[in-house]
Design an enzyme around this catalytic site. Structure first.
Site, short mmCIF file in Angstrom:
data_model
loop_
_atom_site.label_atom_id
_atom_site.label_comp_id
_atom_site.label_asym_id
_atom_site.label_seq_id
_atom_site.Cartn_x
_atom_site.Cartn_y
_atom_site.Cartn_z
N GLU A 109 0.83 -1.22 0.00
CA GLU A 109 0.00 0.00 0.00
C GLU A 109 0.86 1.26 0.00
O GLU A 109 0.49 2.27 -0.61
CB GLU A 109 -0.94 -0.02 1.21
CG GLU A 109 -2.02 -1.07 1.08
CD GLU A 109 -2.76 -1.34 2.38
OE1 GLU A 109 -2.09 -1.78 3.35
OE2 GLU A 109 -3.97 -1.10 2.44
N GLU A 129 -3.67 -9.52 3.67
CA GLU A 129 -4.50 -9.30 4.85
C GLU A 129 -5.59 -10.35 5.01
O GLU A 129 -5.99 -10.70 6.12
CB GLU A 129 -5.14 -7.90 4.81
CG GLU A 129 -4.17 -6.75 5.02
CD GLU A 129 -3.48 -6.27 3.76
OE1 GLU A 129 -3.56 -6.95 2.71
OE2 GLU A 129 -2.85 -5.20 3.82
N1 CAA Z 1 4.38 -7.59 11.47
C1 CAA Z 1 5.13 -7.98 12.52
N2 CAA Z 1 6.21 -8.78 12.42
C2 CAA Z 1 6.53 -9.23 11.20
C3 CAA Z 1 5.80 -8.89 10.06
C4 CAA Z 1 4.68 -8.02 10.22
N3 CAA Z 1 3.93 -7.60 9.19
N4 CAA Z 1 6.35 -9.50 8.99
C5 CAA Z 1 7.41 -10.20 9.46
N5 CAA Z 1 7.52 -10.04 10.80
C6 CAA Z 1 8.51 -10.61 11.71
C7 CAA Z 1 8.32 -12.11 11.89
O1 CAA Z 1 7.32 -12.36 12.85
C8 CAA Z 1 9.68 -12.53 12.32
O2 CAA Z 1 9.85 -12.17 13.67
P1 CAA Z 1 10.63 -13.14 14.69
O3 CAA Z 1 12.04 -13.21 14.13
O4 CAA Z 1 10.52 -12.43 15.98
O5 CAA Z 1 9.93 -14.46 14.62
C9 CAA Z 1 10.60 -11.61 11.50
O6 CAA Z 1 9.80 -10.50 11.11
C10 CAA Z 1 11.11 -12.29 10.23
O7 CAA Z 1 9.99 -12.79 9.51
P2 CAA Z 1 9.89 -14.32 9.03
O8 CAA Z 1 10.63 -15.20 9.95
O9 CAA Z 1 8.43 -14.62 8.83
O10 CAA Z 1 10.66 -14.20 7.65
P3 CAA Z 1 10.39 -15.02 6.31
O11 CAA Z 1 11.52 -14.64 5.43
O12 CAA Z 1 10.17 -16.48 6.61
O13 CAA Z 1 9.00 -14.47 5.74
C11 CAA Z 1 7.41 -12.75 5.10
C12 CAA Z 1 8.90 -13.12 5.35
C13 CAA Z 1 6.87 -13.53 3.90
C14 CAA Z 1 7.38 -11.26 4.85
C15 CAA Z 1 6.58 -13.14 6.34
O14 CAA Z 1 7.21 -12.62 7.50
C16 CAA Z 1 5.17 -12.62 6.30
O15 CAA Z 1 4.32 -13.22 5.69
N6 CAA Z 1 4.92 -11.46 6.99
C17 CAA Z 1 3.59 -10.92 7.14
C18 CAA Z 1 3.08 -10.27 5.87
C19 CAA Z 1 1.70 -9.76 6.10
O16 CAA Z 1 0.75 -10.48 6.39
N7 CAA Z 1 1.52 -8.42 5.93
C20 CAA Z 1 0.25 -7.78 6.11
C21 CAA Z 1 0.18 -7.17 7.48
S1 CAA Z 1 -1.44 -6.51 7.84
C22 CAA Z 1 -1.47 -5.01 7.10
O17 CAA Z 1 -0.51 -4.57 6.49
C23 CAA Z 1 -2.75 -4.23 7.27
C24 CAA Z 1 -2.83 -3.00 6.43
O18 CAA Z 1 -3.42 -3.01 5.38
C25 CAA Z 1 -2.21 -1.77 6.89
#
Ligand code: CAA
Length: 255
Positions: A109, A129
């Protein structure tokens, strides 16, 4: 600070800095709004790049922070969340996103708030999301649909799937794909070129296009002609036309 503004060659870079994933917590969202205001205000910033560093653009809003929030808390917060992103979208100067690694949720976004998206060949964009039982809340349902059309936006938002560089380019979600190591340099070079342009005319073009897309054709044309006539008051317009007559096209130096 989880984000800051660096200025060089007329280009202000809004640099996200919240390792490991640049998760956009409330403090970072508020900071983005401040930085958008600073980039808007500063005369030495004539174009803007948004960048998340060498590994990742941003993995979205901070899910761990949001997990604790209830309905009332998000009613109170959701307006400010959108305002931060809208502040970036309304910077009245060219804005280029240098997108690499993940640009998911709020990260995607944020990229949508730029005028152009230069993507690294390793990019993965998406609106995941739905996988959290949510929908995008920082403008994704609106700006993504306006950029790529309603059915592609629904595909991405309904499934939450990640889009790689080639598909992102094909559907118009990004404008150019470059090798990952060059994404910032290329975005900066593009912004630096635009920074040489006539600032008020660039602002007029951006505001006419963006405001015109939100209204009917006649109102959009009225916005255009008001700006068009207004530009005749600028020194850049005089320089541009004089340079054309005396030296030929494309040689004007703007102030
Ligand atoms: N919020 C908080 N923490 C996050 C995060 C997020 N959006 N994305 C990643 N992290 C954290 C993980 O929890 C992890 O923390 P720890 O080391 O403490 O466990 C760290 O960052 C590294 O992440 P991964 O171990 O998951 O790394 P990866 O390389 O295996 O995967 C990723 C990377 C694909 C980005 C995966 O982390 C992921 O799917 N993240 C979430 C993506 C997501 O759902 N975003 C939408 C959020 S909601 C939103 O944005 C609402 C809106 O419209 C404003």
């Amino acid at each position: 600070m989880t984000a800051h503004l660096e200025v060089a060659e007329g280009v202000g870079t809004i640099r996200l800095d919240r390792p490991p994933m640049n998760a956009l917590d409330i403090a970072t969202q508020d900071r983005l709004k401040e930085l958008a205001a600073e980039a808007t205000r500063r005369d030495d910033v004539r174009a803007v790049v948004i960048y998340g560093g060498e590994k990742v653009f941003a993995a979205g809003a901070d899910i761990k922070e949001m997990q604790a929030m209830d309905h009332a808390a998000m009613i109170a917060r959701s307006g400010a969340l959108q305002e931060s992103f809208t502040a970036v979208a309304r910077i009245p100067k060219p804005v280029v996103a240098a997108v690499n690694g993940y640009a998911l949720g709020g990260g995607c976004e944020l990229a949508l708030c730029a005028d152009f998206r230069i993507a690294a060949d390793n990019v993965k964009l998406g609106q995941p999301e739905i996988l959290l039982g949510l929908i995008p809340g920082a403008g994704g349902t609106q700006r993504l649909a306006r950029l790529v059309g309603p059915s592609k936006a629904k595909d991405l938002i309904f499934t939450g799937r990640q889009v790689k560089a080639e598909e992102a380019l094909a559907i118009g979600l990004v404008d150019r794909v470059v090798p990952a190591a060059e994404v910032y340099e290329q975005a900066h070079a593009w912004a630096a070129r635009l920074a040489q342009g006539p600032a008020i005319a660039l602002r007029a073009a951006k505001e006419s296009i963006d405001a015109g897309l939100e209204t009917d054709l006649d109102t959009g044309l009225a916005i255009e002609r008001t700006w068009f006539a207004g530009l005749f008051a600028t020194e850049d317009r005089q320089r541009g036309m004089r340079s054309f007559v005396e030296e030929g096209p494309g040689k004007a130096k703007f102030v």
